[in-house]
Scaffold this active site. Structure first.
Site, PDB file in Angstrom:
ATOM      1  N   SER A   1      -6.042  11.988  -3.570  1.00 27.81           N
ATOM      2  CA  SER A   1      -5.433  10.670  -3.538  1.00 27.81           C
ATOM      3  C   SER A   1      -4.262  10.545  -2.560  1.00 27.81           C
ATOM      4  O   SER A   1      -3.743   9.449  -2.366  1.00 27.81           O
ATOM      5  CB  SER A   1      -4.942  10.323  -4.944  1.00 27.81           C
ATOM      6  OG  SER A   1      -3.961  11.266  -5.367  1.00 27.81           O
TER       7      SER A   1
ATOM      8  N   SER B   1      -5.652  16.591  -4.913  1.00 27.68           N
ATOM      9  CA  SER B   1      -5.209  15.386  -4.198  1.00 27.68           C
ATOM     10  C   SER B   1      -4.411  15.626  -2.921  1.00 27.68           C
ATOM     11  O   SER B   1      -4.190  14.704  -2.154  1.00 27.68           O
ATOM     12  CB  SER B   1      -4.377  14.501  -5.125  1.00 27.68           C
ATOM     13  OG  SER B   1      -5.224  13.762  -5.962  1.00 27.68           O
TER      14      SER B   1
ATOM     15  N   LYS C   1       4.722  10.312  -0.578  1.00 28.61           N
ATOM     16  CA  LYS C   1       3.688   9.579  -1.321  1.00 28.61           C
ATOM     17  C   LYS C   1       4.354   8.639  -2.327  1.00 28.61           C
ATOM     18  O   LYS C   1       5.365   8.991  -2.950  1.00 28.61           O
ATOM     19  CB  LYS C   1       2.806  10.596  -2.051  1.00 28.61           C
ATOM     20  CG  LYS C   1       1.579  10.016  -2.744  1.00 28.61           C
ATOM     21  CD  LYS C   1       0.738  11.147  -3.345  1.00 28.61           C
ATOM     22  CE  LYS C   1      -0.507  10.652  -4.033  1.00 28.61           C
ATOM     23  NZ  LYS C   1      -1.319  11.764  -4.575  1.00 28.61           N
TER      24      LYS C   1
END
Length: 527
Positions: A171, A195, A76
Site C-alpha cells: 500500500s 506494503s 506515507k
C-alpha cells in the site's frame, strides 16, 4: 543532483556544491511536474521551505546535524505529522491534523531532513495496488520510462489519453513512486504484510522492512499492531541503512521496541561471500509465479553460488497456511483498531442525530470504503464468541508454527533466505482492478506476509528489467535483529546486478540532464 544517492547529496551539501534551498526547489518543481502520478496527497511546501532555510543557516555556520541535514524526504500519509493533515487516504480522516509527530518523523526532522509532503496509499493501508484510496490511484513512474515505452514501441503522448499506465503496488505506492520519480531521496512507508516491499519491487527501488521492535510504531496509525512496522524506501541499500541508523532504537512511547541502545552503523563492503549460506525456500516456487521472476530468482542464486557462497534448498513447511492465517489475524486486529473511528473525538462525523448508534453507523458508513468495511466485518466474525477459538486462537497457533519454521531454517546455519518479492512485474491498472481487493491482496502478499508474522527483517532489491522493460525485485529475509547483516548481503548483491536507472527524459524535459545517467550493468542478470 536529483539522480544521486542520499550519501552523495549529503557530501555535496557539506562541500557547498548545492544548498538545501536549491535542493528543495529542484524536488518541488519535480513534484509539480509529476503531479499526475498522484504520489503525494499533501505537499508541505511552506513547512519544507522553512526547514530548508534553517538547514542552510546551519551549513553556513558549519553546524550540520548529520547526513540527513537538508535532505528532502516524503512520508506515507498514515504517519502522524504535527500541523500537517494526515488522512490515511480515507474520508474518515479528511481534514484531520494531528497535534504531534510520529516518533520516526520526529527523528528525521531532528536530523534536519526536509519533509516534502505526505504520500498516497490504499485507504488505511489496506491493499496491494495503491488504487483504493479516496484520492485516487498512484501511477507507476515506469509507465512513462524510456525503457518501457521502447519495449511497447509507441510514441510518448500526453498522460491524459494514456490509459495503459501501470500500478505501483501497495500500500505504500505513493512513497515508492516519490522515490522512483526523484522527488525525494528517501521515503517512509509502512509494512504490515508487504506494503513497503511490494511497491519497491514494482517501482525499481529498495524497500526495507526492519525487524519488529527495532523501529518505533508510535504515531503510525495502526492497522495490525502485532505486524505493523515503519518501512524505508530509497534508491540504494546504503541509503536505507543510513535512514535505519537514524530511526532504530528504543522509544518509551512504544513498549514493543527494543530496550538495548542501537548505534548508527555504516554497512561494510563485502568482498567475499564464500562463508555465506543462502537458503532458497522450496515452498515459494508458487504455481502463479511468472516465468521471468522465476528465472531471475534462479540466476540470483547462481550468482551467489558462482562467487563461492553455499546455496541450499530449505523448507518452510507451513507456508501454504500462512496467507489464510494472516487474513484471520489481520482482519481481527483491523476490526479492533478501527473501532476508534466513531465520529466523536476526531475525523469525520455525519449529520445524523437521531441516536448515538445511528450516528456511529452513518459515520462509519460514510467514512470507510468497502474494503475497510469488509475487513472490519470479517474480523468481527472471527472474533465472535462462538468463532473465537476456531479462528482467532487457531490462527495464533499457526502463526507460531510459521515463525518456528523460520527459526529452524536459520538455526540450521542459513544466513539469509532469497525469495521473489512479487509474482510478476507491475500490471496495468485496468487489468489490476478486474479482481477485488481481497483476491489481489491474497495473491500479492504471498511471498511477503509470513515475514511480518514472524517479525523478521526483509528487503526487496531491484534486480533487472523484465522483457517489458519493467523492474523486478527479489527479497532477502534475515534473522530477527540481524538487520545489519541482511543489508550488508543485499548491498553486495545490488552492486553485482547493477540495476539500470529509470529514464524519464520525455517526462522531465527541463531536468533531462539528470536522467541521462546510463548505468547499465556489469554483471547484469540478463545473461
Amino acid at each position: 543532483m536529483l539522480g544521486r544517492t542520499l550519501r552523495e547529496v549529503s557530501a555535496a551539501l557539506k562541500q557547498g556544491q548545492i544548498t538545501p534551498t536549491e535542493l528543495y526547489q529542484k524536488c518541488l518543481s519535480l513534484i509539480k511536474k509529476t503531479k499526475f502520478l498522484n504520489a503525494y496527497i499533501t505537499v508541505s511546501e511552506d513547512v519544507a521551505l522553512k526547514q530548508a532555510e534553517d538547514s542552510e543557516k546551519r551549513y553556513k555556520k558549519g553546524h550540520s546535524l548529520g547526513d540527513l541535514d537538508g535532505i528532502p524526504i516524503a512520508v506515507k500519509d498514515n504517519f502522524s505529522t504535527s500541523g500537517i493533515e494526515t488522512t490515511c487516504a480515507s474520508n474518515m480522516l479528511k481534514g484531520y491534523v494531528p497535534p504531534y509527530n510520529a516518533t520516526v518523523v520526529q527523528k528525521l526532522l531532528d536530523q534536519g531532513a526536509i519533509l516534502m509532503g505526505k504520500t498516497n496509499l490504499d485507504e488505511f493501508a489496506m491493499g496491494s495496488g495503491s488504487t483504493d484510496g479516496v484520492f485516487g490511484p498512484v501511477k507507476n513512474p515506469w509507465s512513462y520510462s524510456k525503457q518501457y515505452r521502447e519495449k511497447r514501441k509507441q510514441k510518448p503522448h500526453g498522460e491524459k489519453e494514456d490509459s495503459n499506465w501501470l500500478i505501483t503496488g501497495g500500500s505504500s505506492g505513493g512513497s515508492a513512486a516519490a522515490v522512483a520519480a526523484f522527488t525525494c531521496f528517501a521515503a517512509l512507508g509502512s509494512d504490515t504484510g508487504g506494503s513497503t516491499r511490494n511497491p519497491a519491487a514494482h517501482c525499481g527501488v529498495v524497500g526495507f522492512k526492519p525487524s519488529y521492535g527495532l523501529v518505533s510504531r508510535h504515531g503510525l496509525i495502526p492497522l495490525v499492531n502485532s505486524m505493523d512496522v515503519p518501512g524505508i524506501l530509497t534508491r540504494c541499500v546504503d541509503d536505507a541503512a543510513l535512514v535505519l541508523g537514524v530511526l532504530a532504537g528504543h522509544d518509551p512511547k512504544d513498549s514493543t521496541t527494543v530496550q538495548d541502545p542501537v548505534k548508527p552503523f555504516t554497512l561494510p563492503t563485502l568482498t567475499d561471500v564464500s562463508k555465506l549460506c543462502i537458503g532458497i525456500p522450496k515452498e515459494y516456487l508458487a504455481p502463479e509465479l511468472s516465468s521471468e521472476v522465476r528465472s531471475f530468482w534462479s540466476k540470483a542464486a547462481n550468482l551467489f553460488e558462482s562467487e563461492g557462497a553455499k546455496v541450499i534448498e530449505v523448507s518452510l513447511p507451513h507456508t501454504s497456511y500462512s496467507i489464510v492465517c494472516y487474513h484471520v489475524l489481520c482482519t481481527s486486529e483491523v476490526a479492533s483498531n478501527m473501532a476508534r473511528f466513531d465520529g466523536l473525538e476526531y475525523g469525520h462525523r455525519c449529520d445524523i442525530d437521531v441516536s448515538t448508534e445511528a450516528m456511529y453507523a452513518a459515520t462509519r458508513r460514510e467514512g470507510f470504503n468497502d474494503v475497510v468495511r469488509g475487513r472490519i466485518l470479517s474480523g468481527n466474525f472471527f472474533l465472535l464468541k462462538e468463532n473465537y477459538e476456531n479462528y482467532f486462537i487457531k490462527a495464533q497457533k499457526v502463526r507460531r508454527l510459521i515463525a518456528n519454521d523460520f527459526v529452524n531454517v536459520f538455526n540450521s546455519g542459513v544466513d539469509v533466505l532469497l525469495t521473489p518479492t512479487t509474482l510478476s512485474d507491475a500490471v496495468p491498472y485496468l487489468e489490476f482492478i478486474k479482481e477485488d481487493n481481497r483476491t489481489r491482496s491474497a495473491q500479492d502478499d504471498i511471498f511477503t506476509q509470513a515475514v511480518n508474522m514472524a517479525g523478521l527483517p526483509a528487503v526487496s532489491v531491484p534486480v533487472a528489467l523484465s522483457n517489458q522493460g519493467l523492474p523486478i525485485g527479489l527479497q532477502f529475509i534475515g534473522r530477527a535483529f540481524r538487520d545489519q547483516q541482511l543489508l550488508t548481503i543485499a548491498k553486495w548483491f545490488e552492486k553485482q546486478v547493477q540495476f539500470p536507472v529509470i529514464q524519464l527524459q520525455e517526462l522531465m524535459d527541463d531536468c533531462s540532464s539528470v536522467f541521462e545517467i546510463e548505468k547499465l550493468g556489469s554483471v547484469s542478470l540478463k545473461q
